[in-house]
Design a protein around this motif. Sequence first.
Motif, short mmCIF file in Angstrom:
data_model
loop_
_atom_site.label_atom_id
_atom_site.label_comp_id
_atom_site.label_asym_id
_atom_site.label_seq_id
_atom_site.Cartn_x
_atom_site.Cartn_y
_atom_site.Cartn_z
N ASN A 1 0.81 5.70 -0.90
CA ASN A 1 0.06 6.89 -1.29
C ASN A 1 1.03 8.02 -1.60
N LYS B 1 1.82 12.19 -8.34
CA LYS B 1 1.16 10.97 -8.79
C LYS B 1 1.41 10.74 -10.27
N ASN C 1 0.83 -1.20 0.00
CA ASN C 1 0.00 0.00 0.00
C ASN C 1 0.87 1.25 0.00
#
Length: 119
Positions: free
Chosen positions: A59, A65, A57
């Motif tokens: 972020n 991004k 996981n």
Amino acid sequence: QVQLVQSGGGSVQAGDSLRLSCTASTNYFILYTMAWIRQAPGKERETVAMIDRSGRNTNYLDSVKGRFTISRNNVKNEVYLQMNSLKSDDTAIYYCAARPPNSSNFTSWGQGTQVTVSS
């Protein structure tokens, strides 16, 4: 605390790529959430990317991004930040940071590495 030693960084042109690495001196690396955090002059500190203990996981800061990728190797006790399509706004000092289990804070920090992107 964990000792974190960074490598990589430097000065590049816009559109180029860089890879940052961070090696942790601990037998319990797999227990730590890891992050790359940057600080640019006159700007607030930003958490660029974070990866959980398993590495499954992640972020990212919205502005990176699709360009940056965080990964880790729990056998080598290393975390990486692959930075592609670099922009001048990515210019900052980048820090590797470790957050122990049951903590909301990153308690161990690398020495920092300068990334400079020229347009």
